[in-house]
Design an enzyme around this catalytic site. Sequence first.
Site, PDB file in Angstrom:
ATOM      1  N   CYS A  14       5.544   1.222  -3.106  1.00 49.78           N
ATOM      2  CA  CYS A  14       6.236   0.925  -4.377  1.00 49.78           C
ATOM      3  C   CYS A  14       7.044   2.126  -4.859  1.00 49.78           C
ATOM      4  O   CYS A  14       8.214   1.989  -5.241  1.00 49.78           O
ATOM      5  CB  CYS A  14       5.213   0.509  -5.428  1.00 49.78           C
ATOM      6  SG  CYS A  14       3.817   1.641  -5.568  1.00 49.78           S
ATOM      7  N   ARG A  51       0.510   5.353 -12.300  1.00 55.47           N
ATOM      8  CA  ARG A  51      -0.572   4.557 -12.901  1.00 55.47           C
ATOM      9  C   ARG A  51      -1.853   4.851 -12.116  1.00 55.47           C
ATOM     10  O   ARG A  51      -1.806   5.078 -10.908  1.00 55.47           O
ATOM     11  CB  ARG A  51      -0.228   3.064 -12.891  1.00 55.47           C
ATOM     12  CG  ARG A  51      -0.069   2.425 -11.496  1.00 55.47           C
ATOM     13  CD  ARG A  51      -1.365   1.874 -10.985  1.00 55.47           C
ATOM     14  NE  ARG A  51      -1.273   1.205  -9.714  1.00 55.47           N
ATOM     15  CZ  ARG A  51      -1.551   1.746  -8.541  1.00 55.47           C
ATOM     16  NH1 ARG A  51      -1.869   3.018  -8.452  1.00 55.47           N
ATOM     17  NH2 ARG A  51      -1.510   1.037  -7.433  1.00 55.47           N
ATOM     18  N   HIS A  98       4.452   2.870 -12.784  1.00 54.67           N
ATOM     19  CA  HIS A  98       4.693   4.295 -12.525  1.00 54.67           C
ATOM     20  C   HIS A  98       5.978   4.677 -13.259  1.00 54.67           C
ATOM     21  O   HIS A  98       6.850   3.827 -13.497  1.00 54.67           O
ATOM     22  CB  HIS A  98       4.955   4.563 -11.045  1.00 54.67           C
ATOM     23  CG  HIS A  98       3.883   4.123 -10.096  1.00 54.67           C
ATOM     24  ND1 HIS A  98       2.608   4.621 -10.134  1.00 54.67           N
ATOM     25  CD2 HIS A  98       3.919   3.262  -9.042  1.00 54.67           C
ATOM     26  CE1 HIS A  98       1.897   4.084  -9.138  1.00 54.67           C
ATOM     27  NE2 HIS A  98       2.666   3.252  -8.476  1.00 54.67           N
TER      28      HIS A  98
HETATM   29  P1  NAD Z   1      -5.773  -5.171  -2.786  1.00 52.93           P
HETATM   30  O1  NAD Z   1      -7.059  -4.453  -2.681  1.00 52.93           O
HETATM   31  O2  NAD Z   1      -5.345  -5.710  -4.089  1.00 52.93           O
HETATM   32  O3  NAD Z   1      -5.757  -6.368  -1.747  1.00 52.93           O
HETATM   33  C1  NAD Z   1      -6.188  -6.220  -0.413  1.00 52.93           C
HETATM   34  C2  NAD Z   1      -6.712  -7.542   0.087  1.00 52.93           C
HETATM   35  O4  NAD Z   1      -7.118  -7.401   1.458  1.00 52.93           O
HETATM   36  C3  NAD Z   1      -7.912  -8.060  -0.680  1.00 52.93           C
HETATM   37  O5  NAD Z   1      -7.712  -9.439  -0.922  1.00 52.93           O
HETATM   38  C4  NAD Z   1      -9.085  -7.862   0.267  1.00 52.93           C
HETATM   39  O6  NAD Z   1     -10.052  -8.850   0.104  1.00 52.93           O
HETATM   40  C5  NAD Z   1      -8.399  -8.012   1.617  1.00 52.93           C
HETATM   41  N1  NAD Z   1      -9.112  -7.340   2.717  1.00 52.93           N
HETATM   42  C6  NAD Z   1      -9.920  -6.257   2.664  1.00 52.93           C
HETATM   43  N2  NAD Z   1     -10.372  -5.955   3.903  1.00 52.93           N
HETATM   44  C7  NAD Z   1      -9.852  -6.867   4.755  1.00 52.93           C
HETATM   45  C8  NAD Z   1      -9.961  -7.108   6.134  1.00 52.93           C
HETATM   46  N3  NAD Z   1     -10.701  -6.319   6.933  1.00 52.93           N
HETATM   47  N4  NAD Z   1      -9.295  -8.164   6.658  1.00 52.93           N
HETATM   48  C9  NAD Z   1      -8.532  -8.972   5.883  1.00 52.93           C
HETATM   49  N5  NAD Z   1      -8.394  -8.791   4.559  1.00 52.93           N
HETATM   50  C10 NAD Z   1      -9.034  -7.768   3.996  1.00 52.93           C
HETATM   51  O7  NAD Z   1      -4.686  -4.174  -2.183  1.00 52.93           O
HETATM   52  P2  NAD Z   1      -3.125  -4.152  -2.492  1.00 52.93           P
HETATM   53  O8  NAD Z   1      -2.915  -3.350  -3.728  1.00 52.93           O
HETATM   54  O9  NAD Z   1      -2.558  -5.523  -2.410  1.00 52.93           O
HETATM   55  O10 NAD Z   1      -2.609  -3.251  -1.284  1.00 52.93           O
HETATM   56  C11 NAD Z   1      -2.349  -3.778  -0.008  1.00 52.93           C
HETATM   57  C12 NAD Z   1      -1.355  -2.876   0.711  1.00 52.93           C
HETATM   58  O11 NAD Z   1      -0.156  -2.828  -0.061  1.00 52.93           O
HETATM   59  C13 NAD Z   1      -1.819  -1.411   0.848  1.00 52.93           C
HETATM   60  O12 NAD Z   1      -1.252  -0.874   2.033  1.00 52.93           O
HETATM   61  C14 NAD Z   1      -1.176  -0.735  -0.347  1.00 52.93           C
HETATM   62  O13 NAD Z   1      -1.004   0.648  -0.168  1.00 52.93           O
HETATM   63  C15 NAD Z   1       0.154  -1.482  -0.387  1.00 52.93           C
HETATM   64  N6  NAD Z   1       0.811  -1.453  -1.710  1.00 52.93           N
HETATM   65  C16 NAD Z   1       0.089  -1.599  -2.868  1.00 52.93           C
HETATM   66  C17 NAD Z   1       0.747  -1.545  -4.080  1.00 52.93           C
HETATM   67  C18 NAD Z   1      -0.010  -1.631  -5.378  1.00 52.93           C
HETATM   68  O14 NAD Z   1       0.383  -0.990  -6.340  1.00 52.93           O
HETATM   69  N7  NAD Z   1      -1.072  -2.398  -5.481  1.00 52.93           N
HETATM   70  C19 NAD Z   1       2.122  -1.378  -4.133  1.00 52.93           C
HETATM   71  C20 NAD Z   1       2.857  -1.303  -2.936  1.00 52.93           C
HETATM   72  C21 NAD Z   1       2.174  -1.333  -1.718  1.00 52.93           C
END
Ligand code: NAD
Length: 335
Positions: free
Chosen positions: A140, A168, A219
């Site tokens: 992000c 954040r 952020h």
């Molecule tokens: P999150 O924790 O909200 O969601 C992750 C999901 O993956 C959950 O539903 C969890 O149950 C599932 N999960 C966990 N282990 C698993 C497995 N072994 N197999 C399948 N599913 C599994 O995380 P998020 O915030 O959505 O982040 C996901 C990715 O996106 C990360 O790489 C993060 O860095 C990136 N990201 C996050 C944001 C943010 O601000 N939240 C922004 C941009 C990018």
Amino acid sequence: MKVRVGINGYGTIGKRTATAINMQDDMEVVGVTKTKPTYEAVAANDLGLPLYVPDESADSFKKAGIKIAGTIKDMYKKADIVVDCTPGSVAEAYKKEYADAGIKGIFQGGEDHSLTGISFNASANYKESWGAQFSRVVSCNTTGLIRTLYPVDKYFKIQSAFATLIRRSADPSDSKNGPINAVEPVLKIPTHHGPDVQSIMPWINIQTMAVKVPTTLMHLHTVTVKLGTEATTEDIVALWKKTPRVKLVSGKSGIKSSAQIMELARDLGRPRGDMYEIVVWEDGTKVVGDTLYFYQAVHQESDVIPEIVDCIRSMCRMEEDPLVSMEKTDKAMGI
Ligand code: NAD
């Protein structure tokens, strides 16, 4: 025929990706995955999204009365591409599974560039992911920096850039992480964000620092850019006004903080109150001599979502022109 997309990990990014994909007319969600029978799994069921789970979890879903369509490996058989939205550390193993299943995979910014060797931003390098089996949509914060810096570099040649990221501490649905009453500097300088921008713009001279603060909304970046060619404040503002996915706002109109930006997103009727654009304060932008100063806000939960949609179009060779893909994505998502 629509491109069939599976979403592995139905969390913050996964659920938004599912919504955005089903708004497009050239792709569809064929399944989402959950590892535990949580309220999000129930919601996926309620929304009619086929739910796939790891082999070993099937019983716990059945016991909880949550309908499943099969195992994660069953989902691969229905999909042309998987958007991997799992948290860090499991992507490497999943990459192998996608490769074995002969399907494509998009990873998120929590993974390193080295996982895929290609990172994606629609404006800056859409074509690098053309036909690729694996790509990574940058984080992000990196998406935010590239959205505003790429056009400035293109038209006014950036000599150097420095950004402080006021981050954040947790997403709104996260009650585990903090800090809740402290300001926490990231002591490794530069932070990983500068090198991450360079995964897309390798030529840019950029340094970053970051500080975590007790907020969940957005952020905020303070950015200083030394320009290579002459520009006025008006030139920069005019450039961003015509840049896709950059939104100019002003303190004079009442947008003084991330709180009002989130209110605006809700007022606009955006799904989940999301703000997909990078928000720049017009009256907080200034060129002094050869240096540009500005503030921008990043809605961490949603700014990458339109990029994921465009990345699918590039990897699946659906639309050659990045601007056409971006326009199509944005129109469907109400951006
Ligand atoms: P999150 O924790 O909200 O969601 C992750 C999901 O993956 C959950 O539903 C969890 O149950 C599932 N999960 C966990 N282990 C698993 C497995 N072994 N197999 C399948 N599913 C599994 O995380 P998020 O915030 O959505 O982040 C996901 C990715 O996106 C990360 O790489 C993060 O860095 C990136 N990201 C996050 C944001 C943010 O601000 N939240 C922004 C941009 C990018």
